[in-house]
Design a protein around this motif. Structure first.
Motif: not given
Ligand code: M6R
Length: 623
Positions: A318, A362, A367, A503
């Motif tokens: 994000s 998000s 988050t 990842e």
């Molecule tokens: O739910 P969110 O968009 O807030 O999450 C943010 C990150 O935890 C999320 O983008 C994470 O980096 C993903 N696993 C990326 O693929």
């Protein structure tokens, strides 16, 4: 007016239906449970019983509906059911489907774009509405049409002619209790055929315990489904002859739509996901972004003129969307935009005040770092708008306004479709605010939005190269490091490509602004080092070509993402993936797809658990 063309088009609610000699309720509950992967916030069903419609609805998981049904199980043998993933209207019992008006009860999956104007018209004629959903309008419209067109299928057809948007609909008419009426436009529906009984569902898993004889409906088809027959017509009333077919899917295959992993399915769903995000916000008649609940944030031009800076805060993928969003907002509002990781922002004393506008992004809306950063920003008096995919998530409750991405649930831990939908949402938001402030002109935004509407088909085009990307992935699957380079709006795509690879493949990867190579990272490059280079024909093209030459001179293996028709880059590397040319603000939506696929195929080739990579959680609700 526009017509969005998209081959994989579905919103994520689930629909089931049954007509035959058995009690419908247990079959509907079973079918709904098999659509659980599509996400739940409420569920409901309607059963026809002695020319009466019995409706049961419950907020929350399916268990709530099951408990309600078990108290007094309806005995009727014709019914429709629904699991809801909220788009319009928060998750609640009144917003749960089915929706009823007079003798007509419907369940709907999709988005009715012009529901507010239709609702206004019908309200003037004396209709009163009981939910906040766009879907309820359908039961009212069909009931109104029945007055002039006593045949249900004809009344449904007339109602659909008034609608813009996407739909999969199942409808019961208690005055016509031998049929379920069905229609599809842009959201999936499958008919299932038994002996003396028939079924319908949004997706095959709900049908598998009962039958493998199925017929996938096409857009523009209407059906009269009886227990021992079916009739298909098009929107003009012409009958259509199609034969069911036998499928050999297992349940696991069916849930993933035949894809090996949810992540791959979600990558391929992107044309549909962004179509829904656009549909959810764009008033296509006026080429304007609907303000919905956000009007109060900036009620007039002077309110937006008072904003003197924007902070964009987010984590992970994000945050990458925010880094690209900065280009959109600086262009649309001509004020500084500061992008920051929420985990850093939350512990600072940022220079915020009432003139600051904060956009928090998000996917999950849960988050922890992003939520704490939002609290911090509001303490300093800033207005906060949340961009999220989950209706009623904590981010929604903590923010002054919300702008949804309508992708349906994302199950793979690695974010894919929600990332591109975030980019679309940020483009739409910037367009809305830029117009309101008077920086952007109507004619410019119309041509930009028209181009945005071409993205789904351009994405399909990029996805068609998946086979060659898979072959490339095999070649690079066992390296140790991988560098991703880009400039301008393609630099965050380099970061995103590297994050995806880290990842799920557990390979070391770094995303770098290509101009920074010579300040250090070029020392890493040796013969055969893979360097994924985003060399698109934008303002940075010549500079990127020089950077590619720098790494080639050190015998790196360049994997280039380039613009179709660029022969200059073709002379420099064999590992080349082309994407169509578009406005530079839209190119990231296309250039990220090859990187998602590359990461996916490398991880799969290495035998990893792609959907649930080690040490990671889908939503990081702790610090
Ligand atoms: O739910 P969110 O968009 O807030 O999450 C943010 C990150 O935890 C999320 O983008 C994470 O980096 C993903 N696993 C990326 O693929």
């Amino acid at each position: 007016m526009f017509d969005i063309q998209c081959s994989i088009s579905e919103n994520m609610c689930g629909i089931v239906g049954y007509i035959g000699p058995q009690k419908a309720a247990p079959i509907l509950l079973d079918g709904l449970s098999r659509l659980e992967y599509r996400g739940y916030d409420s569920a409901g069903m309607a059963i026809l019983q002695n020319e009466e419609t019995k409706i049961l609805r419950a907020q929350g998981k399916l268990i709530q509906l099951r408990e309600l049904a078990m108290k007094d199980l309806p005995s009727g043998s014709i019914g429709i059911g629904h699991t809801r993933w909220a788009t319009h209207g928060r998750p609640s019992e009144v917003n749960a489907h089915p929706h009823r008006y007079g003798p007509i009860t419907i369940v709907h999956n999709g988005i009715i774009e012009n529901y507010s104007e239709l609702r206004e018209q019908l309200t003037k004629k004396g209709h009163s509405f009981s939910s906040d959903t766009d879907s309820e309008i359908l039961s009212h419209l069909v009931a109104a049409e029945l007055k002039n067109h006593p045949q249900t299928l004809q009344a449904l057809r007339k109602a659909l002619q008034k609608i813009r948007g996407s739909y999969a609909i199942a409808l019961l008419n208690e005055k016509d209790p031998e049929s379920i009426y069905i229609a599809r436009q842009g959201s999936p529906l499958v008919l299932g055929f038994g002996t003396g009984e028939n079924f319908l569902a949004s997706d095959v898993p709900a049908l598998l315990p009962y039958t493998k004889k199925v017929l996938f409906l096409e857009d523009g088809e209407l059906v009269n489904l009886k227990s021992d027959s079916f009739l298909i017509e098009d929107l003009s009333g012409k009958s259509i002859h199609r034969e069911p077919r036998l499928i050999s899917w297992t349940l696991a295959m069916a849930e993933k739509g035949g894809y090996k992993h949810f992540m791959l399915k979600e990558i391929f769903e992107q044309p549909r996901a962004i179509t829904d995000t656009i549909r959810g916000h764009l008033d296509s008649r006026k080429w304007a972004i609907r303000e919905d609940g956000n009007h109060a944030l900036f009620p007039n031009k002077s309110a937006i003129q008072q904003v003197d800076k924007i902070y964009m805060i987010a984590c992970g993928t994000s945050w990458h969307a925010a880094l690209i969003g900065r280009y959109y907002f600086e262009n649309a509002l001509k004020i500084p935009v500061i992008v920051e990781q929420a985990s850093e922002f939350r512990y600072r004393q940022p220079l915020l005040d009432k003139k600051s506008f904060v956009i928090a992004i998000s996917q999950s809306g849960e988050t922890a770092d992003t939520l704490m950063a939002v609290k911090n920003a509001r303490l300093h008096g800033a207005k906060v708008l949340g961009v999220t995919n989950v209706v009623d998530s904590s981010l929604v409750r903590e923010s002054d306004g919300v702008f949804y991405t309508y992708t349906g649930p994302e199950i793979g831990v690695a974010a894919t479709k929600t990332f591109t939908a975030q980019l679309v949402a940020l483009n739409l938001l910037a367009t809305w605010l830029g117009r309101k402030k008077g920086v952007l002109k109507g004619s410019d935004t119309e041509s930009f939005l028209r181009e945005l509407l071409e993205i789904p088909s351009k994405m399909e085009h990029v996805l068609q190269q998946s086979k060659s990307i898979q072959e490339m992935a095999v070649k690079y699957a066992y390296g140790e490091d991988c560098l991703f380079i880009g400039r301008g709006p393609q630099f965050p795509i380099a970061l995103e490509g590297a994050l995806k690879l880290k990842e799920i493949s557990y390979l070391h990867a770094e995303g770098y602004p290509a101009g920074e190579l010579k300040h250090g990272p070029i020392a890493l490059i040796e013969q055969g080092s893979p360097v994924v280079s985003l060399v698109l024909q934008d303002n940075y093209y010549e500079k990127m070509i020089s950077n590619v030459q720098e790494v080639l001179a050190r015998q790196a293996s360049v994997i280039a993402i380039a613009t179709e028709g660029d022969h200059r880059i073709a002379a420099q590397t064999q590992d080349l993936i082309y994407v169509p040319k578009m406005h530079s603000h839209l190119m990231p939506l296309l250039s990220v797809i090859p990187l998602q696929l590359l990461a996916y195929y490398i991880a799969d080739h290495r035998g990893h658990d792609v959907d649930q990579p080690r040490n990671l959680a889908k939503s990081v609700t702790v610090e």
